[in-house]
Design an enzyme around this catalytic site. Structure first.
Site, PDB file in Angstrom:
ATOM      1  N   GLU B  60      46.092  30.247  45.494  1.00  0.00           N
ATOM      2  CA  GLU B  60      46.095  29.717  44.121  1.00  0.00           C
ATOM      3  C   GLU B  60      47.497  29.359  43.649  1.00  0.00           C
ATOM      4  O   GLU B  60      47.708  28.333  43.002  1.00  0.00           O
ATOM      5  CB  GLU B  60      45.454  30.718  43.156  1.00  0.00           C
ATOM      6  CG  GLU B  60      43.937  30.808  43.249  1.00  0.00           C
ATOM      7  CD  GLU B  60      43.454  31.757  44.333  1.00  0.00           C
ATOM      8  OE1 GLU B  60      44.301  32.396  45.004  1.00  0.00           O
ATOM      9  OE2 GLU B  60      42.216  31.865  44.527  1.00  0.00           O
ATOM     10  N   HIS B 129      36.057  40.357  38.077  1.00  0.00           N
ATOM     11  CA  HIS B 129      35.511  38.998  38.003  1.00  0.00           C
ATOM     12  C   HIS B 129      34.925  38.669  36.632  1.00  0.00           C
ATOM     13  O   HIS B 129      34.138  37.738  36.520  1.00  0.00           O
ATOM     14  CB  HIS B 129      34.411  38.805  39.059  1.00  0.00           C
ATOM     15  CG  HIS B 129      34.935  38.535  40.440  1.00  0.00           C
ATOM     16  ND1 HIS B 129      35.593  39.474  41.165  1.00  0.00           N
ATOM     17  CD2 HIS B 129      34.888  37.419  41.208  1.00  0.00           C
ATOM     18  CE1 HIS B 129      35.919  38.971  42.345  1.00  0.00           C
ATOM     19  NE2 HIS B 129      35.522  37.725  42.398  1.00  0.00           N
TER      20      HIS B 129
END
Lengths: 343, 326
Positions: B60, B129
């Site tokens: 990322e 998450h």
């Protein structure tokens, strides 16, 4: 005059061919630049000590051959990003000394309008796209510029400069992997000056042959004598050629040394290295090496070298005077340039 | 008008912008061959090819920074993050490079890019998450933060975000992708920085955004059954915030509830409350109350998770409190 080349298949070897030919004019130009980088930084150190320059100030003294040699192999439309030790790199790229000194002073005429300072020099007109001050942060950016060149189908090359300590951070590895995977026209110039701030490379890095890291990403690499401007230029020309014609990246490990502290706030020696060590490295000074070569080739004599140095000293004094006289940014500049619509 | 899902609205916006402007490309994990982790990019690789729809390694920081570098030299990247939870790996580039390059360069460098993906919780994905991060990015000068709640807003705002000359943090939601709604046909854009009154009312204002818009509307329905008229203001953009629309509504209703998915401490709602008390203190008939996610990491257990989240019942209760009915 050339750095050693290492092939991952055959191990270290010397290049078969000698260094590319150079002209007296090129050498004079490079010597002029080496002097400029050296004298500029000496003057910046003086101004810092007088409180004229604030914040952090990381000098390039000792590493000048890397900047000058790398820039010598580039075209005007190639892209450059660097770390925060970038005064010399900006100068070698042709950013005027006066606009760099004015930026160190935080003045309106500085190359970043006084908003960037020592660590954030920008000159978009020369594709000098920043000093970046988070270790390794510029490496993905430079990789993206290489991606843009490939995307547009130009033959531009993108060069990312960083110190050896940045080879231990994730952004370096993520970038090299993508550059090799996607065959991007990128050159990664690792300036190994032996120390990440005050931490010697041996204390931070398991495998000190940093150029080997390219092989994890199936990328070409060379270790280069970073004190020798001709060796740097030659290695860079090979890397640029690979990027421009084959769209393939290269990692160049420039083995160099800084004589001064990490920044203006630490001593050149005493805590993490000895005076003797610094003196030893000074024997391989980039100016001395190039001067000796030029004299041997009959390109210049001592008077000629001194005349160039004097010329540079005047140029640097002019830059300092310009910075002194330049105004502070207007108060309203505080609020501009946050968003595009701010003007 | 055409009825479509939020997912398809985003897909249309991406397709139309990529057709309109060849500088626009999409990059991220699984955006190409897999057709998108949440299928937002379905069909785009086939239409635009691998140079413009780029599958990345799981890196990322690297590919977000790569997008920024491409934007610095004139491309218009759309970087897809599989979720904003993973953006923590990229946040150095977002905060230290992307948000600041224009300023640090004295206005020489633009970073016209969109960073997008689902934000906040879905169902039983547990603590790592299920996080809502809009307050983190809205805090940063140099970034814009856009959070559409409906298919029409998703399409119009994504098109505006791609055309914007500044970096835009664009937050979607796993639980929004299947939401259906009417979307105007044609090249419609919605200005960044404009809130939307999703339901008009007169007794209490409910300020919400993204996944709290649906429960706010449900709460307004329930309040209507008790003859309480709630006005629902969807922020749509967190930064820049449309303070005028909030103040106009609260000046009318004199009471306000702010609902957000994220945690209470230093949340978006705190900024809304600050805007209200600073500007129209005398218009208030009650303190503004915030409804937020509970101040805990998200638990996995279904019942505990439900208890941690904002829902219509909590919003109704808050509305009654500001009306002094409970």
């Amino acid at each position: 005059m050339s750095g050693s080349t290492v092939s991952k298949k055959k191990g270290p070897k010397r290049p078969a061919k000698a260094a590319a030919a150079v002209t007296a004019e090129q050498c004079r130009d490079w010597y002029h630049q080496l002097c400029l980088l050296r004298r500029f930084e000496e003057k910046a150190a003086e101004a810092y000590s007088l409180g004229k320059i604030g914040g952090f100030c990381h000098l390039y003294i000792g590493q000048e051959a890397v900047g000058v040699g790398v820039m010598a192999a580039l075209r005007e439309d190639d892209y450059i990003v660097t770390s925060y030790r970038e005064h010399g790199l900006a100068l070698a790229r042709g950013v005027p000394a006066r606009s760099i000194m004015a930026e160190l002073y935080g003045k309106a005429d500085g190359c970043s309008g006084g908003k960037g300072g020592s660590m954030h020099l920008f000159d978009v007109s020369r594709n000098f796209l920043g000093g970046h001050a988070i270790v390794g942060g510029q490496i993905p950016l430079g990789t993206g510029m290489a991606f843009a060149a490939k995307y547009r189908g130009t033959d531009q090359v993108s060069v990312s400069f960083f110190g050896e300590a940045a080879a231990n951070i994730g952004s370096f590895h993520e970038s090299l992997n993508m550059a090799s995977l996607w065959k991007l026209p990128a050159v990664y110039v690792l300036e190994n000056n032996g120390y990440g701030m005050g931490t010697a490379i041996a204390r931070a890095t398991a495998n000190m042959d940093l150029f080997h890291r390219a092989y994890s990403y199936d990328m070409e690499a060379e270790a280069v004598d970073g004190q020798d401007v001709l060796a740097v230029r030659d290695a860079m020309e090979r890397a640029v050629e690979r990027a421009r014609t084959k769209s393939e990246p290269t990692l160049l490990e420039m083995q160099t040394y800084r004589y001064v502290g990490h920044s203006m706030s630490d001593a050149a020696h005493g805590t993490y290295r000895t005076k003797d060590e610094v003196e030893e490295y000074r024997k391989r000074d980039p100016l001395v090496i190039l001067a000796a070569f030029m004299k041997k080739q009959g390109m210049i004599d001592d008077d000629g070298l001194k005349a160039m140095d004097d010329e540079v000293k005047a140029e640097v004094q002019e830059a300092l005077d310009y910075a002194e006289q330049s105004p502070d940014p207007a108060p309203e500049a505080l609020y501009t340039d946050v968003y595009a619509e701010d003007g | 008008m055409v009825t479509m899902t939020y997912r398809d609205a985003l897909n249309e916006a991406l397709r139309e912008e990529m057709q309109r402007d060849e500088r626009v490309f999409l990059m991220g994990e699984e955006v190409g061959e897999y057709d998108g982790a949440y299928k937002v990019s379905r069909g785009l690789l086939k239409e635009f090819g691998p140079m413009r729809v780029v599958d990345t390694p799981i890196a990322e920081l690297g590919f977000t920074g790569l997008g920024a570098g491409a934007a610095m030299v004139g491309l218009r990247p759309v970087i897809e993050l599989m979720t904003w939870n993973f953006a923590l790996l990229a946040i150095d580039q977002i905060v230290n490079s992307i948000a600041k390059l224009r300023y640090m360069s004295g206005g020489q460098v633009s970073v016209p890019m969109v960073i997008r993906g689902p934000n906040g919780a879905a169902l039983q994905l547990a603590a790592q998450h299920s996080q809502a991060f809009e307050a983190w990015y809205a805090y940063i000068p140099g970034l814009k933060v856009v959070m559409p709640a409906t298919p029409a807003d998703a399409k119009g705002l994504l098109k505006s975000a791609i055309r914007d000359d500044d970096p835009v943090v664009f937050m979607e939601g796993e639980m929004l992708y299947n939401l259906k709604g009417e979307v105007p046909e044609g090249d419609i854009t919605i200005p960044i920085g404009s809130a939307d009154v999703k339901r008009a009312g007169s007794d209490v204002t409910i300020v919400c955004h993204s996944k709290t818009v649906a429960p706010a509307l449900k709460a307004a329905d329930r309040l209507a059954e008790e003859d309480i008229s709630a006005e629902v203001v969807d922020l749509r953009t967190i930064r820049p915030m449309d303070t005028d629309t909030i103040l106009t509504s609260v000046s009318k209703t004199n009471r306000c509830v702010v609902a957000e998915e994220g945690w209470p401490f230093c949340g978006v709602g705190a900024q809304v409350v600050d805007n209200i008390q600073r500007n129209i203190f005398d218009e208030l008939d009650a303190p503004v109350i915030r409804v937020t996610g509970e101040d805990v990491p998200m638990p996995y257990n279904k019942r505990l998770e439900k208890a941690a989240k904002v829902d219509a019942t909590k919003i109704v209760a808050a509305a009654k409190r500001v009306l002094y009915l409970e």
